[in-house]
Design a protein around this motif. Sequence first.
Motif, PDB file in Angstrom:
ATOM      1  N   VAL A  55       3.349  -3.226  56.944  1.00 30.54           N
ATOM      2  CA  VAL A  55       3.115  -2.908  55.529  1.00 30.54           C
ATOM      3  C   VAL A  55       3.883  -1.648  55.139  1.00 30.54           C
ATOM      4  O   VAL A  55       4.519  -1.595  54.075  1.00 30.54           O
ATOM      5  CB  VAL A  55       1.608  -2.738  55.268  1.00 30.54           C
ATOM      6  N   VAL A  56       3.846  -0.622  55.998  1.00 35.64           N
ATOM      7  CA  VAL A  56       4.532   0.635  55.700  1.00 35.64           C
ATOM      8  C   VAL A  56       6.039   0.421  55.627  1.00 35.64           C
ATOM      9  O   VAL A  56       6.727   1.013  54.784  1.00 35.64           O
ATOM     10  CB  VAL A  56       4.187   1.705  56.767  1.00 35.64           C
ATOM     11  N   LEU A  57       6.565  -0.448  56.493  1.00 37.78           N
ATOM     12  CA  LEU A  57       8.007  -0.691  56.533  1.00 37.78           C
ATOM     13  C   LEU A  57       8.494  -1.600  55.402  1.00 37.78           C
ATOM     14  O   LEU A  57       9.706  -1.715  55.181  1.00 37.78           O
ATOM     15  CB  LEU A  57       8.397  -1.332  57.867  1.00 37.78           C
ATOM     16  N   ARG A  58       7.566  -2.225  54.691  1.00 41.73           N
ATOM     17  CA  ARG A  58       7.972  -3.220  53.705  1.00 41.73           C
ATOM     18  C   ARG A  58       8.931  -2.680  52.629  1.00 41.73           C
ATOM     19  O   ARG A  58       9.919  -3.363  52.314  1.00 41.73           O
ATOM     20  CB  ARG A  58       6.739  -3.849  53.048  1.00 41.73           C
ATOM     21  N   PRO A  59       8.718  -1.497  52.018  1.00 39.63           N
ATOM     22  CA  PRO A  59       9.679  -1.033  50.998  1.00 39.63           C
ATOM     23  C   PRO A  59      11.107  -0.930  51.533  1.00 39.63           C
ATOM     24  O   PRO A  59      12.052  -1.362  50.871  1.00 39.63           O
ATOM     25  CB  PRO A  59       9.122   0.339  50.603  1.00 39.63           C
ATOM     26  N   LEU A  60      11.257  -0.361  52.729  1.00 34.83           N
ATOM     27  CA  LEU A  60      12.587  -0.235  53.317  1.00 34.83           C
ATOM     28  C   LEU A  60      13.141  -1.609  53.677  1.00 34.83           C
ATOM     29  O   LEU A  60      14.323  -1.911  53.424  1.00 34.83           O
ATOM     30  CB  LEU A  60      12.506   0.663  54.554  1.00 34.83           C
TER      31      LEU A  60
ATOM     32  N   LEU B   5      11.397   4.895  61.101  1.00 35.44           N
ATOM     33  CA  LEU B   5      11.641   4.051  59.932  1.00 35.44           C
ATOM     34  C   LEU B   5      10.437   4.020  58.999  1.00 35.44           C
ATOM     35  O   LEU B   5      10.592   3.874  57.780  1.00 35.44           O
ATOM     36  CB  LEU B   5      12.002   2.633  60.387  1.00 35.44           C
ATOM     37  N   SER B   6       9.228   4.165  59.543  1.00 31.95           N
ATOM     38  CA  SER B   6       8.032   4.227  58.690  1.00 31.95           C
ATOM     39  C   SER B   6       8.072   5.468  57.812  1.00 31.95           C
ATOM     40  O   SER B   6       7.737   5.417  56.621  1.00 31.95           O
ATOM     41  CB  SER B   6       6.766   4.231  59.549  1.00 31.95           C
ATOM     42  N   ARG B   7       8.499   6.607  58.397  1.00 32.56           N
ATOM     43  CA  ARG B   7       8.587   7.834  57.599  1.00 32.56           C
ATOM     44  C   ARG B   7       9.667   7.712  56.532  1.00 32.56           C
ATOM     45  O   ARG B   7       9.500   8.172  55.396  1.00 32.56           O
ATOM     46  CB  ARG B   7       8.865   9.026  58.516  1.00 32.56           C
ATOM     47  N   VAL B   8      10.777   7.062  56.889  1.00 34.15           N
ATOM     48  CA  VAL B   8      11.840   6.838  55.908  1.00 34.15           C
ATOM     49  C   VAL B   8      11.351   5.915  54.803  1.00 34.15           C
ATOM     50  O   VAL B   8      11.601   6.152  53.607  1.00 34.15           O
ATOM     51  CB  VAL B   8      13.093   6.249  56.588  1.00 34.15           C
ATOM     52  N   SER B   9      10.637   4.853  55.183  1.00 38.43           N
ATOM     53  CA  SER B   9      10.138   3.891  54.200  1.00 38.43           C
ATOM     54  C   SER B   9       9.173   4.552  53.222  1.00 38.43           C
ATOM     55  O   SER B   9       9.192   4.272  52.020  1.00 38.43           O
ATOM     56  CB  SER B   9       9.459   2.727  54.918  1.00 38.43           C
ATOM     57  N   ARG B  10       8.333   5.453  53.765  1.00 35.93           N
ATOM     58  CA  ARG B  10       7.409   6.171  52.876  1.00 35.93           C
ATOM     59  C   ARG B  10       8.166   7.069  51.899  1.00 35.93           C
ATOM     60  O   ARG B  10       7.686   7.349  50.803  1.00 35.93           O
ATOM     61  CB  ARG B  10       6.444   7.018  53.710  1.00 35.93           C
ATOM     62  N   GLY B  11       9.325   7.535  52.343  1.00 39.46           N
ATOM     63  CA  GLY B  11      10.117   8.408  51.473  1.00 39.46           C
ATOM     64  C   GLY B  11      10.861   7.676  50.377  1.00 39.46           C
ATOM     65  O   GLY B  11      11.370   8.313  49.445  1.00 39.46           O
ATOM     66  N   LEU B  12      10.971   6.377  50.483  1.00 43.32           N
ATOM     67  CA  LEU B  12      11.652   5.615  49.435  1.00 43.32           C
ATOM     68  C   LEU B  12      10.845   5.645  48.144  1.00 43.32           C
ATOM     69  O   LEU B  12       9.618   5.547  48.162  1.00 43.32           O
ATOM     70  CB  LEU B  12      11.856   4.161  49.863  1.00 43.32           C
ATOM     71  N   ALA B  13      11.528   5.747  47.041  1.00 45.96           N
ATOM     72  CA  ALA B  13      10.843   5.738  45.747  1.00 45.96           C
ATOM     73  C   ALA B  13      10.455   4.319  45.392  1.00 45.96           C
ATOM     74  O   ALA B  13      10.817   3.351  46.057  1.00 45.96           O
ATOM     75  CB  ALA B  13      11.748   6.332  44.678  1.00 45.96           C
ATOM     76  N   GLY B  14       9.730   4.153  44.299  1.00 47.29           N
ATOM     77  CA  GLY B  14       9.304   2.843  43.826  1.00 47.29           C
ATOM     78  C   GLY B  14      10.445   2.081  43.207  1.00 47.29           C
ATOM     79  O   GLY B  14      11.605   2.498  43.264  1.00 47.29           O
ATOM     80  N   PRO B  15      10.125   0.936  42.579  1.00 47.81           N
ATOM     81  CA  PRO B  15      11.151   0.047  42.024  1.00 47.81           C
ATOM     82  C   PRO B  15      12.032   0.718  40.981  1.00 47.81           C
ATOM     83  O   PRO B  15      13.164   0.323  40.779  1.00 47.81           O
ATOM     84  CB  PRO B  15      10.333  -1.090  41.395  1.00 47.81           C
ATOM     85  N   SER B  16      11.516   1.787  40.323  1.00 44.46           N
ATOM     86  CA  SER B  16      12.298   2.415  39.259  1.00 44.46           C
ATOM     87  C   SER B  16      13.545   3.097  39.814  1.00 44.46           C
ATOM     88  O   SER B  16      14.533   3.269  39.109  1.00 44.46           O
ATOM     89  CB  SER B  16      11.443   3.445  38.517  1.00 44.46           C
ATOM     90  N   ARG B  17      13.502   3.526  41.106  1.00 42.19           N
ATOM     91  CA  ARG B  17      14.654   4.200  41.677  1.00 42.19           C
ATOM     92  C   ARG B  17      15.414   3.342  42.671  1.00 42.19           C
ATOM     93  O   ARG B  17      16.483   3.684  43.104  1.00 42.19           O
ATOM     94  CB  ARG B  17      14.222   5.501  42.380  1.00 42.19           C
TER      95      ARG B  17
END
Length: 357
Positions: A233-238, A336-348
């Motif tokens: 789940v945490v990795l999903r944005p990345l 990669l989980s820490r990187v994924s958490r750092g990703l912004a939402g869909p707007s960015r």
Amino acid sequence: MILDVALLALLWGATVIRIPTLWRDSRQRALWAAVCAIALAKTVSFGPIAAELAVPILPHLLGVTSAYFLLRFIALVTHTGVRARQLALLVIVLVALCGLDVLAHGIDTEADLLATEQGWAVVGYWVVLEAYLGTVLVTTSMLFWRISGEAPAGLPRAGLRVTSTGTALVAAYAAIKGSLILVHNLGTHIDFSTVEPIGRTTQTSGLILTIAGLLVPATRRARAAYEAYRSLVVLRPLWKAMRDAFPEVILFTPRRAVIELAGVDDVHLRLYRRVIEIRDGMLALRPYAAPHGPSPAEEAAAIVEALQRRAATNPLAEPGSWAPVGPAMADEVAWLSRVSRGLAGPSRTPTPSGSAR
């Protein structure tokens, strides 16, 4: 009553928790079938349900079936025994119990009825039942105790020994009850109104210990699976950003993913694949990545900028590189989980051309 309810909850909980093991191997299927059969046996013998069904022999038939699957489990673990013979023995025992039940005009299981004079058909019924159950349970107890010495110290070893103790208690209940019924029919007075409640408590306690011991490895696997799912789940944005930019990195089809969500494949395999897909996507994105700092937040920002450059088809002449991580998979997942958490939402995070959607 409270102990019976607790046992039912534990049995059905164990049955449900161990469903994913059905796809693992034949040993796990045999063990699951044994747990499921005993859960059914205790359910149909539960006071309110037993009163509605009014078939006292049914829990015994299910108990014998559970013992057969335990025997199969032992045979598969120790590579001994012939399945055809074990199945033939099961059929013989079931037929004998049904035949003796008919001859006895029904088997009584209540303590006050056991104290009355019983015919030899009833005695034969109990001797056949308890002898089969007792033999299988003693064999099971010895197996679990023996292999507990080879298990890692701590919870795995303790779980196996608790299971061994539980099956030994149930075996003792079976042996003592069968013997008391035989002795009673030979003329010795047995106060079943006193003995039977103690015996049932012993049996229930033994079953609780048995299932609790079996749940120890299942609980550890469940906790590990939960942690792996959490990482998914945490990795999903990345992962989604890489998937949308480079759909070719996906290692399995959406239909296959749905099957895996249903538990056919191990969640750890799904996590491993997700890490590979992310890394393949980041490798393909590298020509657009500017040099950046070593923190997860800076790498996340660099990924967003690289995706924007890719969307604009604007590779860099001298691209930077992604942070080296390793050597263990756990290190990859954590970073990669820490990187994924750092990703912004869909707007960015842009949705470039070539989206997999």
